[in-house]
Design an enzyme around this catalytic site. Structure first.
Site, PDB file in Angstrom:
ATOM      1  N   ASN A   1       0.907  -1.236  -0.120  1.00 17.77           N
ATOM      2  CA  ASN A   1      -0.017  -0.023  -0.036  1.00 17.77           C
ATOM      3  C   ASN A   1       1.077   1.155  -0.030  1.00 17.77           C
ATOM      4  O   ASN A   1       2.026   1.001   0.311  1.00 17.77           O
ATOM      5  CB  ASN A   1      -0.852  -0.045   1.219  1.00 17.77           C
ATOM      6  CG  ASN A   1      -0.451   0.230   2.540  1.00 17.77           C
ATOM      7  OD1 ASN A   1       0.407   1.257   2.679  1.00 17.77           O
ATOM      8  ND2 ASN A   1      -0.683  -0.667   3.509  1.00 17.77           N
TER       9      ASN A   1
ATOM     10  N   ASP B   1       2.073  -8.660   8.547  1.00 15.92           N
ATOM     11  CA  ASP B   1       0.943  -7.979   8.768  1.00 15.92           C
ATOM     12  C   ASP B   1      -0.384  -8.537   9.584  1.00 15.92           C
ATOM     13  O   ASP B   1      -1.318  -8.096   9.585  1.00 15.92           O
ATOM     14  CB  ASP B   1       0.305  -7.728   7.223  1.00 15.92           C
ATOM     15  CG  ASP B   1       1.087  -6.267   6.770  1.00 15.92           C
ATOM     16  OD1 ASP B   1       0.943  -6.380   5.504  1.00 15.92           O
ATOM     17  OD2 ASP B   1       1.753  -5.496   7.532  1.00 15.92           O
TER      18      ASP B   1
ATOM     19  N   ASN C   1      -8.436  -7.540   9.093  1.00 14.19           N
ATOM     20  CA  ASN C   1      -8.584  -8.093   8.021  1.00 14.19           C
ATOM     21  C   ASN C   1      -8.479  -9.566   7.964  1.00 14.19           C
ATOM     22  O   ASN C   1      -8.451 -10.119   7.024  1.00 14.19           O
ATOM     23  CB  ASN C   1      -7.187  -7.847   6.823  1.00 14.19           C
ATOM     24  CG  ASN C   1      -6.951  -6.456   7.228  1.00 14.19           C
ATOM     25  OD1 ASN C   1      -6.010  -5.805   7.287  1.00 14.19           O
ATOM     26  ND2 ASN C   1      -8.019  -5.830   6.586  1.00 14.19           N
TER      27      ASN C   1
ATOM     28  N   ARG D   1      -0.117 -11.740   2.117  1.00 13.84           N
ATOM     29  CA  ARG D   1      -0.842 -11.680   3.414  1.00 13.84           C
ATOM     30  C   ARG D   1      -1.656 -12.977   3.092  1.00 13.84           C
ATOM     31  O   ARG D   1      -2.334 -13.373   4.125  1.00 13.84           O
ATOM     32  CB  ARG D   1      -1.710 -10.681   3.700  1.00 13.84           C
ATOM     33  CG  ARG D   1      -1.170  -9.305   4.026  1.00 13.84           C
ATOM     34  CD  ARG D   1      -2.180  -8.405   4.576  1.00 13.84           C
ATOM     35  NE  ARG D   1      -2.559  -8.796   6.018  1.00 13.84           N
ATOM     36  CZ  ARG D   1      -3.306  -8.278   6.776  1.00 13.84           C
ATOM     37  NH1 ARG D   1      -3.710  -6.899   6.478  1.00 13.84           N
ATOM     38  NH2 ARG D   1      -3.918  -8.464   7.890  1.00 13.84           N
TER      39      ARG D   1
ATOM     40  N   ARG E   1      -8.866  -3.147  -2.973  1.00 18.27           N
ATOM     41  CA  ARG E   1      -8.615  -4.488  -2.429  1.00 18.27           C
ATOM     42  C   ARG E   1      -9.859  -5.599  -2.460  1.00 18.27           C
ATOM     43  O   ARG E   1      -9.652  -6.443  -3.230  1.00 18.27           O
ATOM     44  CB  ARG E   1      -8.253  -4.443  -0.737  1.00 18.27           C
ATOM     45  CG  ARG E   1      -6.953  -3.667  -0.369  1.00 18.27           C
ATOM     46  CD  ARG E   1      -5.805  -4.388  -0.987  1.00 18.27           C
ATOM     47  NE  ARG E   1      -4.595  -3.760  -0.863  1.00 18.27           N
ATOM     48  CZ  ARG E   1      -3.904  -3.994   0.541  1.00 18.27           C
ATOM     49  NH1 ARG E   1      -4.180  -4.625   1.413  1.00 18.27           N
ATOM     50  NH2 ARG E   1      -2.715  -3.288   0.557  1.00 18.27           N
TER      51      ARG E   1
ATOM     52  N   HIS F   1      -8.618   0.728   2.439  1.00 19.49           N
ATOM     53  CA  HIS F   1      -9.554  -0.173   3.113  1.00 19.49           C
ATOM     54  C   HIS F   1     -10.690   0.801   3.535  1.00 19.49           C
ATOM     55  O   HIS F   1     -10.432   1.600   4.052  1.00 19.49           O
ATOM     56  CB  HIS F   1      -8.988  -0.973   4.309  1.00 19.49           C
ATOM     57  CG  HIS F   1      -8.298  -2.323   4.116  1.00 19.49           C
ATOM     58  ND1 HIS F   1      -7.184  -2.634   4.824  1.00 19.49           N
ATOM     59  CD2 HIS F   1      -8.542  -3.037   3.055  1.00 19.49           C
ATOM     60  CE1 HIS F   1      -6.907  -3.807   4.123  1.00 19.49           C
ATOM     61  NE2 HIS F   1      -7.563  -4.133   3.256  1.00 19.49           N
TER      62      HIS F   1
ATOM     63  N   ALA G   1       3.014   1.174   8.153  1.00 19.60           N
ATOM     64  CA  ALA G   1       2.204  -0.132   7.233  1.00 19.60           C
ATOM     65  C   ALA G   1       1.079   0.116   6.791  1.00 19.60           C
ATOM     66  O   ALA G   1       0.419  -0.662   6.383  1.00 19.60           O
ATOM     67  CB  ALA G   1       2.261  -1.281   8.213  1.00 19.60           C
TER      68      ALA G   1
ATOM     69  N   CYS H   1      -7.402  -0.917  12.526  1.00 19.21           N
ATOM     70  CA  CYS H   1      -6.745  -2.288  11.638  1.00 19.21           C
ATOM     71  C   CYS H   1      -6.360  -3.155  12.589  1.00 19.21           C
ATOM     72  O   CYS H   1      -6.179  -4.324  12.443  1.00 19.21           O
ATOM     73  CB  CYS H   1      -5.713  -1.743  10.626  1.00 19.21           C
ATOM     74  SG  CYS H   1      -6.186  -0.659   9.648  1.00 19.21           S
TER      75      CYS H   1
END
Lengths: 407, 267
Positions: free
Chosen positions: B22, B66, B72, B91, B138, B167, B255, B261
């Site tokens: 990202n 991550d 997520n 990921r 995404r 996101h 990140a 998140c």
């Protein structure tokens, strides 16, 4: 918009404005759409469904539009392939055979859409090796032919809407009895010029009124100036053309004086007889007996023609094809590369030819009978301009428009 | 003590920025691992001690830096777990661990078809009885259909148009049944219209507030937890009766993530 693909979307496409977004995207990028099906979810938790037809100018434009809307959830629908059945008896189609319209048609086979060649209404579709796909008439099918059955996997290409400035653009109805003819005839003339520039052919379908109204010379002028590539008519047109060359009358009426000549009603029979004596109109021309006229210019100019006979013919003239099925075959052969048709004052032949032609071929129809226009458009949509006027006056103005403007 | 809210977090033992998926990530911008660990611990303490909610933990996995961003993992609704399908392969291996974790906990797993992308609660947030779901950067819009079906909820799809707000939880944050924080420029005009249509009181953030990830917040009752809060926004929220609690997340911003998140809300 000549190319299209169907897409579908599912989900909360209305609440999320996804559907309007897709429609806006399509029009913003120069495409067009039709909503084929829309099912709105009843409860707020129910998804909605839409099936859209996306129309574009050409293939690349379509691909571009589709890729843009694909990320918004609009996916091409899964197409079904056609079903085929084999002919078991010559001349007999399988049950439930697909019947064509006068619109251009495609079938889905081997993962792609294939154009049906020789589009014609009221036919079946035959699939041959290749695959080569074309229209076929009932009487022509042979045992073993593979014919499309049912409605799956077949789609028609909609007729293009006329663009701005087109003849139709300023007419609210396509038949004009009380509209100014001159500008319309001028537009017909310019359309004919466009057709010639594109290398396509012009077909004239003529009834004997062309001769009766004294407009022969104008049609001859058009033939000489290459505006008539193919002519379809019946026995009567040729008979009265020849009669006027030999006797100066048409059905006995003097074309110069406008009165019935002495023994005029006999002239056409005597004219037919003379031609039959020489064996054909062509031979009569060679012998110098016929020195002018419609048939003269057609034959001398190497133009194509078909004279199709009917049950009320006198004679007939030798060139006339009396078997109507054979005549149809001959007519169809000459329909390749036709860009425009002018139908002048003949109901029977106009309807016959209209039934053979795809809807997209621009047609001008001139007749005093308003019923003809209804009959022509009853059988399906087509691009037709109807002029309710005397065919003699029409031809004179058309010839003036086309020929005098060329110095 | 417990207020009925439970969340899932993942300790930052292996957290780092070792790839770039990202616009916030830059391999040259090194993460201070110790500082990151401290910032994560502080957040954990705020949840468990100060606010008093339950925090479940999932074991981190080496080579999955991550995984600390548990939002997520997937989408959780009642006893249903819809695992994520990550767009970026870096990921993707996380999914198997999350799957095992939720299955062991007895959740009903409902999967999105494998050819579609969906990045979990980071891209799908409840407001009232509707699920607002982001797509394009995404997640795929097609995944929304499955979410609606599995959860039996209306799903409102919102296109994300700015790669920096990749996101939904970076630019959209429901505070309660009436108020939502959002950054208008992260959406197209349709998205903005939809938000304005459906949300009673949408609170639009300035660019500065958005870039500081003020939308990436977790709300527990009247308390709103975020990385930092400029005074204008703080005044607005306080006037609405909220209490803003800030906790530094600078190492996680490297990140492209902040408080939300790092938190998967379970109930």
């Amino acid at each position: 918009m000549r190319v299209f693909e169907d897409v579908e979307m599912r989900g909360h496409i209305i609440d999320s404005l996804l559907l309007p977004k897709v429609l806006d995207e399509v029009t913003e990028y120069g495409g067009d759409y039709e909503i084929l099906k829309l099912e709105v979810g009843k409860r707020s938790t129910d998804p909605s469904y839409v099936r859209l037809r996306i129309l574009a100018r050409e293939e690349e434009h379509l691909r571009h539009l589709l890729s843009r809307i694909q990320r918004l959830g609009a996916n091409p629908v899964a197409y079904e392939e056609i079903s085929v059945a084999q002919v078991e008896q010559d001349g007999v189609l399988p049950d439930n055979f697909y019947i064509t319209t006068n619109l251009d048609t495609e079938i889905y086979l081997e993962d792609k859409w294939i154009k049906v060649e020789n589009p014609e209404m009221d036919c079946a579709i035959v699939v041959r090796e290749g695959p080569k796909v074309e229209c076929i008439r009932m009487g022509q099918v042979k045992r073993g032919d593979r014919i499309v059955v049912g409605k799956k996997g077949v789609r028609v290409i909609p007729l293009e809407k006329p663009s701005e400035g087109h003849i139709f653009a300023f007419m609210t109805s396509s038949v004009s009895s009380e509209k100014p003819k001159s500008p319309l005839i001028a537009q017909v003339a310019s359309r004919m010029k466009e057709v010639k520039v594109r290398g396509e052919k012009i077909l004239f379908v003529c009834g004997p009124a062309v001769v009766h109204t004294g407009a022969k010379s104008h049609l001859c002028a058009l033939i000489r100036n290459s505006y008539v590539d193919v002519l379809f008519a019946g026995n009567a047109l040729a008979v009265h053309d020849v009669e006027s060359e030999l006797f100066g009358t048409s059905l006995g009426l003097s074309l110069k004086e406008g009165v019935i000549a002495q023994d005029g009603h006999e002239h056409h029979l005597r004219a037919i007889n003379i031609i039959r004596k020489y064996g054909s109109i062509a031979q009569a021309i060679d012998a110098g007996v016929i020195r002018d006229g419609i048939m003269y210019h057609l034959i001398k100019g190497g133009k194509q023609f078909v004279l199709a006979g009917s049950i009320r013919d006198d004679g007939p003239l030798p060139e006339v094809i009396t078997d109507s099925q054979v005549a149809q075959v001959e007519m169809r052969k000459k329909l390749q590369a036709i860009g425009m048709v002018l139908m002048l004052s003949t109901m029977l032949h106009s309807i016959a030819v209209a039934n053979m032609l795809p809807a997209r071929i621009f047609t001008v129809c001139v007749d005093m009978n308003p019923q003809l226009f209804t009959k022509l458009t009853d059988r399906g949509s087509r691009q037709i301009l109807g002029l309710m006027t005397d065919v003699g006056l029409f031809l004179r103005e058309l010839a003036q428009s086309l020929i005098s403007s060329e110095g | 003590m417990a207020s009925g809210i439970r969340v899932l977090m993942c300790p930052p033992r292996y957290y780092d920025v070792s790839y770039q998926i990202n616009p916030w990530m830059d391999k040259n911008h090194k993460v201070d691992r110790e500082k990151a660990s401290h910032q994560w611990d502080t957040l954990y303490q705020i949840y468990t001690r100060d606010i008093g909610i339950e925090v479940d933990l999932i074991d981190p996995v080496e080579d999955l830096p991550d995984m600390v961003f548990t939002a997520n993992a997937g989408l959780v609704y009642q006893d249903i777990f819809v695992p994520s399908r990550f767009r970026y392969r870096q990921r993707r291996r996380e999914t198997a661990y999350y799957l095992r974790y939720f299955m062991e906990k007895g959740y009903q797993v409902k999967e999105i078809p494998s050819d579609l992308y969906f990045e979990g609660q980071g891209d799908a947030l409840f407001y009232r009885d509707m699920l607002f779901a982001g797509y394009f950067t995404r997640s795929d819009v097609y995944s929304h259909l499955y979410l609606g079906e599995y959860l039996n909820r209306r799903v409102i799809s919102l296109e994300l148009v700015d790669p920096k707000f990749y996101h939904l939880d970076t630019c959209f944050c429901p505070l309660n049944d009436t108020h939502v924080l959002y950054f208008p420029e992260a959406f197209d005009r349709y998205g903005r219209k939809v938000i304005e249509n459906f949300v009673d009181y949408p609170i639009s953030l300035t660019k500065e507030e958005a870039f500081r990830f003020c939308c990436n917040a977790v709300t527990v009752g009247r308390k709103i937890l975020m990385g930092e809060c400029p005074s204008r926004l703080q005044d607005i929220l306080e006037s609405l009766g909220f209490e803003v609690v800030t906790t530094p997340t600078s190492e996680f911003m490297k990140a492209g993530g902040s408080v939300k998140c790092l938190t998967l809300v379970l109930e």
